[in-house]
Design a protein around this motif. Structure first.
Motif, short mmCIF file in Angstrom:
data_model
loop_
_atom_site.label_atom_id
_atom_site.label_comp_id
_atom_site.label_asym_id
_atom_site.label_seq_id
_atom_site.Cartn_x
_atom_site.Cartn_y
_atom_site.Cartn_z
N ARG A 33 73.66 71.50 -15.96
CA ARG A 33 74.74 71.87 -15.05
C ARG A 33 75.17 70.67 -14.22
NH1 ARG A 33 75.46 77.28 -13.10
NH2 ARG A 33 76.10 76.25 -11.19
N SER A 34 76.43 70.68 -13.83
CA SER A 34 76.92 69.76 -12.81
C SER A 34 77.82 70.54 -11.87
CB SER A 34 77.70 68.60 -13.45
OG SER A 34 78.91 69.08 -14.03
N GLU A 35 77.98 70.02 -10.69
CA GLU A 35 78.95 70.58 -9.75
C GLU A 35 80.24 69.79 -9.93
OE1 GLU A 35 77.31 70.37 -5.86
OE2 GLU A 35 75.56 71.61 -6.35
N LYS A 36 81.27 70.44 -10.48
CA LYS A 36 82.50 69.72 -10.80
C LYS A 36 83.71 70.60 -10.55
CE LYS A 36 81.93 70.89 -15.71
NZ LYS A 36 81.65 70.37 -17.06
N ASP A 37 84.86 69.98 -10.56
CA ASP A 37 86.12 70.66 -10.30
C ASP A 37 86.42 71.69 -11.37
OD1 ASP A 37 88.75 70.61 -8.73
OD2 ASP A 37 89.44 70.32 -10.79
N GLY A 38 87.08 72.78 -10.97
CA GLY A 38 87.55 73.76 -11.95
C GLY A 38 86.70 75.00 -12.08
N ASN A 39 85.62 75.13 -11.30
CA ASN A 39 84.75 76.31 -11.36
C ASN A 39 84.33 76.65 -12.79
OD1 ASN A 39 84.96 76.81 -8.51
ND2 ASN A 39 87.00 77.66 -8.87
N PRO A 40 83.68 75.72 -13.48
CA PRO A 40 83.30 75.97 -14.88
C PRO A 40 82.26 77.08 -14.98
CG PRO A 40 82.23 74.01 -14.06
CD PRO A 40 83.20 74.42 -13.01
N GLU A 41 82.22 77.71 -16.13
CA GLU A 41 81.24 78.75 -16.40
C GLU A 41 80.05 78.16 -17.14
OE1 GLU A 41 82.72 82.37 -18.10
OE2 GLU A 41 84.72 82.04 -17.26
N PHE A 42 78.87 78.31 -16.57
CA PHE A 42 77.65 77.88 -17.24
C PHE A 42 76.80 79.10 -17.58
CE2 PHE A 42 78.69 74.12 -14.61
CZ PHE A 42 78.60 73.12 -15.56
N PRO A 43 76.05 79.06 -18.68
CA PRO A 43 75.09 80.14 -18.94
C PRO A 43 74.10 80.25 -17.79
CG PRO A 43 75.40 78.76 -20.89
CD PRO A 43 76.09 78.05 -19.76
N GLN A 44 73.58 81.43 -17.60
CA GLN A 44 72.66 81.67 -16.49
C GLN A 44 71.21 81.36 -16.83
OE1 GLN A 44 73.85 82.53 -13.36
NE2 GLN A 44 75.74 81.98 -14.47
N GLY B 77 74.90 76.67 -30.55
CA GLY B 77 75.26 76.67 -31.97
C GLY B 77 76.75 76.51 -32.12
N ASN B 78 77.26 76.83 -33.31
CA ASN B 78 78.69 76.65 -33.58
C ASN B 78 79.57 77.49 -32.66
OD1 ASN B 78 78.45 74.74 -35.64
ND2 ASN B 78 77.92 76.32 -37.11
N ARG B 79 79.06 78.63 -32.18
CA ARG B 79 79.79 79.42 -31.19
C ARG B 79 79.12 79.21 -29.84
NH1 ARG B 79 83.30 83.40 -32.77
NH2 ARG B 79 82.88 84.53 -30.83
N LEU B 80 79.77 78.47 -28.98
CA LEU B 80 79.22 78.24 -27.65
C LEU B 80 79.39 79.49 -26.79
CD1 LEU B 80 80.50 74.63 -26.88
CD2 LEU B 80 78.29 75.32 -27.83
N PRO B 81 78.58 79.64 -25.74
CA PRO B 81 78.76 80.79 -24.83
C PRO B 81 80.19 80.85 -24.31
CG PRO B 81 76.71 79.63 -24.36
CD PRO B 81 77.44 78.79 -25.36
N LYS B 82 80.69 82.06 -24.13
CA LYS B 82 82.07 82.24 -23.70
C LYS B 82 82.35 81.52 -22.38
CE LYS B 82 85.56 85.79 -22.79
NZ LYS B 82 85.85 87.24 -22.70
N GLY B 83 83.42 80.75 -22.35
CA GLY B 83 83.83 80.04 -21.15
C GLY B 83 83.11 78.74 -20.90
N TYR B 84 82.13 78.40 -21.74
CA TYR B 84 81.34 77.19 -21.52
C TYR B 84 81.93 76.02 -22.29
CZ TYR B 84 77.45 73.87 -21.79
OH TYR B 84 76.68 72.73 -21.72
N TYR B 85 82.09 74.90 -21.62
CA TYR B 85 82.46 73.66 -22.29
C TYR B 85 81.58 72.55 -21.72
CZ TYR B 85 85.06 72.51 -18.01
OH TYR B 85 85.41 72.25 -16.71
N VAL B 86 81.35 71.55 -22.52
CA VAL B 86 80.41 70.50 -22.14
C VAL B 86 81.17 69.25 -21.69
CG1 VAL B 86 80.19 69.50 -24.45
CG2 VAL B 86 78.29 69.32 -22.83
N THR B 87 80.61 68.55 -20.74
CA THR B 87 81.15 67.29 -20.26
C THR B 87 80.10 66.20 -20.49
OG1 THR B 87 82.42 68.46 -18.58
CG2 THR B 87 82.09 66.11 -18.24
#
Length: 270
Positions: free
Chosen positions: A111-122, A128-138
């Motif tokens: 996790r990081s604290e970043k702009d845009g209120n990203p969604e991280f898994p809890q 895998g090929n289908r990432l958790p909904k709303g999650y994107y990696v930086t």
């Protein structure tokens, strides 16, 4: 275990920022900095530390700069880093603990604290090929085990400073790791703060950003790309970043160029 931060910066002002990122020296932790557009400027006194290694880089493009930093890393674990982050106390110990306690782990995201209120898994999540909904990696949330994933690199034709496709290098690095069968997992540990907007959260987008969106869609989802392209254009327009027609034109161009992009960069994308 040891940890190298593969950090990038550019310009005389960038190398000054690097000093603000450094934590007090810690055994087994190094900062490996690739300095682009250095203009032969002197290295700031604050960076003349045994745990800081600076490599001047004359090439162009953000991805090439990252790859140069990665090429010079020798530690057990490599954390991708930028020159404008604030690392939380204990973050490096936590990263090393994760890799030590999970000997089969190749690629970790945090996790990081970043702009845009990203969604991280809890919770800890296999990627895998289908990432958790709303999650994107930086990029600065990624860490690699050098012995098994240390040959992963950013695609030079993706990212800021690339001539045509200005984005998508982070997503494609993770996607390539997954395709190669590496053990990729997310861990709900916050390691840093990033105060500035990223490409995905900017209020406007360039033509190159849009083409990058299209290329990533086609590279990751070639069969469903004809449906995903207009949907991405509509979502981009709905977010107020550009008009639908402009988004559709350039995202489509990026998607159509993806096969040739892949063929030119199999070393990075296959």
């Amino acid at each position: 275990m040891t940890l190298d931060l593969a950090m990038i910066t550019h310009g005389p002002q960038g190398i000054e920022r690097v000093a603000t990122v450094l934590l007090p020296p810690q055994p087994g932790v190094r900062y490996v900095v690739s300095w682009q557009r250095h203009e032969n400027a002197p290295i700031p006194t604050a960076l003349l530390r045994p745990d800081v290694e600076i490599h001047r880089f004359d090439g162009g493009g953000l991805s090439n700069n990252r790859n140069n930093a990665l090429d010079h890393c020798t530690a057990d674990v490599i954390l991708i880093a930028d020159d404008d982050l604030t690392y939380l106390p204990g973050a490096f110990d936590e990263i090393l603990r994760v890799f030590s306690e999970n000997p089969g782990l190749d690629f970790a995201t945090f996790r990081s604290e970043k702009d845009g209120n990203p969604e991280f898994p809890q919770s800890e999540t296999c990627l895998g090929n289908r990432l958790p909904k709303g999650y994107y990696v930086t990029s600065f949330e990624m860490a690699l085990r050098r012995s098994s994933a240390g040959n992963l690199r950013m695609c030079p034709e993706l990212g800021l400073g690339a001539p045509r496709y200005q984005g998508g290098e982070d997503e494609m690095m993770l996607h390539t790791a997954i395709k190669r069968g590496l053990d990729c997992r997310f861990f709900p540990l916050t390691i840093c703060r990033h105060p500035h907007p990223s490409t995905g959260t900017k209020t406007t987008v360039t033509d190159g950003n849009l083409r990058g969106f299209g290329a990533v869609i086609a590279l990751m989802n070639p069969w469903s790309a004809p449906l995903r392209v207009p949907l991405k254009a509509w979502r981009t327009a709905r977010a107020g970043k550009t008009s639908f027609i402009r988004a559709l034109r350039h995202i489509t161009a990026g998607a159509l160029g993806a096969p040739a992009l892949f063929n030119r960069n199999k070393k990075y994308l296959k």
